[in-house]
Design an enzyme around this catalytic site. Structure first.
Site, PDB file in Angstrom:
ATOM      1  CG  HIS A   1      -0.230  -0.184   2.518  1.00 55.59           C
ATOM      2  ND1 HIS A   1       0.106  -1.433   2.997  1.00 55.59           N
ATOM      3  CD2 HIS A   1       0.218   0.699   3.448  1.00 55.59           C
ATOM      4  CE1 HIS A   1       0.700  -1.322   4.161  1.00 55.59           C
ATOM      5  NE2 HIS A   1       0.800  -0.032   4.463  1.00 55.59           N
TER       6      HIS A   1
ATOM      7  CB  CYS B   1      18.321   5.318  20.895  1.00 53.04           C
ATOM      8  SG  CYS B   1      17.921   6.361  19.482  1.00 53.04           S
TER       9      CYS B   1
END
Length: 649
Positions: A67, A174
């Site tokens: 898609h 992170c």
């Protein structure tokens, strides 16, 4: 809008001829182009392949749903295709795919393709529906299958108890918030889907908090997964089963994390204990705790270092361009008025580097009460101390002068842990106070006693740390010859060991720590070697996928193209999927090229005044052309090694 409204009989393919993933995609896109649904084959395919590069839309059980929301789409359409022989679509279960739904949504559509995906999922999860589609011979039979099942699907959705699906929440973060954060999010979502588990993942990335967890989400969750290398907001999880691991575990071991929550093996998190997070075993190793708290400070420090460092570097660049008389070279960077403005702004931002580092290390250890004490410790480490005359024995006194002697990065680092420890001790000492005085304890006692105790302790810490810092700076200033080559080889190679993990971050933190003392003298050779070494692995992936095409899948070759941008932007994490999939061949190859590049940078004595930016700050190096040449050479060496060692797919 129902799925039947989007299914176009004219574009259906009931005998797909392709046998490979990319060929199947091409065949379906061409059908959309031929019938005027898509007006640009290349643009739409780029969107489809970009989605496939994230995670294959081959869902398993023989079904795929490629898609794209795309400017090339004229009208929202779902193309149904069926293959009698099956296609190797790189599905999640590794089995051939024979039912395809290509969803094309215009750029301005209000999430039409996502709504279509959700609607399709209801049908395809219904027992027997996929079999009916496989036996359909005409477009009318396909539509009839949807029409016949629509009532059944609606009833099942209504009657399905929500309690039957386990639900968990997760937070990923992170230190830089660029790559690992979102890769862990994708890995957890993908694994949860395979296990039939509902999940909501909050990302703490560089652009802020995304998909933030609500109180209702947390209350309804069976447990919490923290996959983070920096501090995240923890008190909201009080009383919930919680497992905390490095962000790399979220990428590599999502099944283990989810299973730990589902099996009830996670410890209950208690915010009143003051711990930032606990692991599934209830204990955190000393090294793991040190790394987590250090990264908590580094992640908050980096924006100040990057912004301030680049502004200072631009001040030098402007003065070089505008010209400075030889007798005024001592004022390089602030001689011309425009350069002086850049210098002042940069120094203002850069001045927060050590207090922020120390403050957020303390915050990671002791949460909010640690901030004040941590900032005090960092400020003292940054400025140095003047003790004046201090009596040390009866009838005598000694003068100890430390004015202007900074203990620098090392002093701030130690000070941050010291401040966090002080607050933890104060918590224990003040634990017996009445609850009615909680406000006084938080607003008055923690800041006052914490700052005072930390400040006086820093009087002692700053003396040895200043001596060590001075010795280290002297060593770095005198780097040349074999010592510079060895240093460059070491930090360059470290950048490729785990590509964003503890070893990589240790080299990067060391590099940024050298900037404070060297930015005024043209920059740091160590920082230059660190950034060059970190740019090599993603670029090596591109080289390998370009020169050894038969050893990589189409999806991996497309990912190789995206690694050009990531490598040039100094995002080492782009090479992680390749390193994780084939560590025995990929990682040694990456280390070889990164170490080579780092050693060459050290040999040439190239300096860098910016701690991040990759190709975008190349002008801020002392020799841009040679610097770029060393990076390219390292990437070619790594890429060829990786390609030669790699097995043919």
């Amino acid at each position: 809008m129902t799925i039947q409204d989007l299914l176009n009989k004219k574009v259906m393919i009931l005998d797909l001829q392709a046998s490979t993933k990319e060929a199947a995609i091409d065949e379906m896109i061409q059908r959309l182009v031929d019938h005027g649904v898509v007006n640009d084959f290349a643009t739409f395919k780029k969107g489809i392949m970009a989605r496939e590069a994230l995670t294959s839309t081959g869902l398993g059980d023989g079904i795929a749903m490629p898609h794209s929301k795309n400017t090339a789409v004229v009208e929202p359409t779902v193309l149904f295709a069926k293959s009698s022989s099956g296609v190797d679509y790189e599905a999640l279960d590794g089995q051939p795919t024979n039912l395809f739904f290509m969803i094309a949504a215009p750029e301005g559509a209000n999430d039409t393709h996502l709504a279509a995906l959700a609607e399709l999922s209801k049908y395809l999860m219904t027992d027997g529906f996929a079999a009916k589609l496989r036996h359909s011979q005409t477009p009318d039979q396909v539509l009839a299958a949807f029409d016949a099942m629509s009532g059944v699907v609606g009833q099942e959705v209504i009657e399905l108890p929500s309690q039957e699906q386990a639900f968990i929440v997760a937070v990923t973060a992170c230190t830089t918030g660029i790559a690992h954060t979102y890769m862990a999010e994708e890995a957890l979502k993908k694994q949860a889907a395979k296990m039939g588990v509902g999940i909501k993942v909050e990302t703490n990335g560089a652009s802020g908090v995304g998909n933030q967890l609500t109180a209702a989400d947390i209350a309804n969750a069976k447990g919490v997964i923290i996959a983070a290398d920096k501090a995240v907001e923890m008190p909201r999880f009080n009383g919930k089963p919680l497992i905390s691991r490095p962000v790399a575990d979220g990428i590599k071991n999502p099944q283990e994390l989810i299973q730990t929550i589902l099996e009830g093996k996670a410890d209950t998190y208690l915010a009143k204990e003051g711990a930032q997070a606990v692991t599934s075993g209830g204990k955190t190793s000393l090294g793991g705790a040190f790394y987590k708290h250090l990264m908590g400070g580094v992640s908050q420090m980096l924006p100040f270092v990057i912004g301030g460092g680049i502004m200072i570097a631009l001040a030098f660049l402007l003065d070089n361009l505008l010209g400075v008389p030889k007798d005024q070279l001592a004022n390089l960077g602030s001689y011309n008025e425009l350069a002086a403005l850049f210098m002042k702004i940069g120094q203002a931002a850069f001045g927060f580097m050590l207090p922020v580092l120390s403050g957020y290390i303390a915050y990671s250890i002791a949460e909010k009460p640690g901030l004040v004490a941590g900032f005090v410790a960092g400020a003292i480490a940054n400025s140095g101390l003047a003790f004046g005359k201090i009596p040390y024995a009866a009838g005598g006194e000694s003068t100890l002068e430390l004015a202007g002697v900074s203990s620098g990065f090392l002093g701030a680092l130690v000070g941050g842990f010291l401040a966090g420890g002080v607050i933890l001790v104060l918590r224990r000492l003040l634990a017996g106070m009445p609850r009615s005085l909680d406000g006084v304890r938080s607003i008055l006692l923690y800041p006052l006693l914490g700052a005072a105790a930390t400040g006086f302790l820093m009087f002692l810490v700053n003396i040895p740390m200043a001596a060590i810092n001075t010795a280290l700076n002297t060593f770095l200033e005198n780097l040349s010859g074999s010592s510079a080559i060895l240093m460059g080889l070491l930090v360059g190679g470290m950048m490729a060991v785990d590509m964003g993990g503890p070893v990589n971050k240790a080299a990067y933190v060391f590099g940024t720590g050298t900037l404070a003392a060297t930015v005024a003298n043209g920059g740091s050779v160590v920082m230059a070697a660190v950034m060059a070494g970190g740019m090599v692995p993603p670029l090596a992936v591109f080289v390998a996928t370009l020169l050894f095409k038969d050893k990589f899948t189409a999806e991996e070759r497309n990912s190789g193209l995206t690694n050009i941008v990531m490598g040039l932007s100094f995002i080492t994490e782009g090479a992680i999927p390749f390193g994780a999939a084939d560590p025995a061949r990929a990682i040694p190859s990456f280390i070889a090229g990164s170490a080579l590049t780092g050693s060459l940078v050290g040999l040439a004595g190239i300096k860098l005044m910016a701690p991040h930016g990759g190709i975008f700050v190349i002008a801020l190096t002392s020799n841009p052309i040679l610097y770029l040449a060393f990076i390219v050479l390292g990437a070619i060496v790594s890429g060829i090694l990786f390609g030669l060692l790699r097995k043919i797919k």
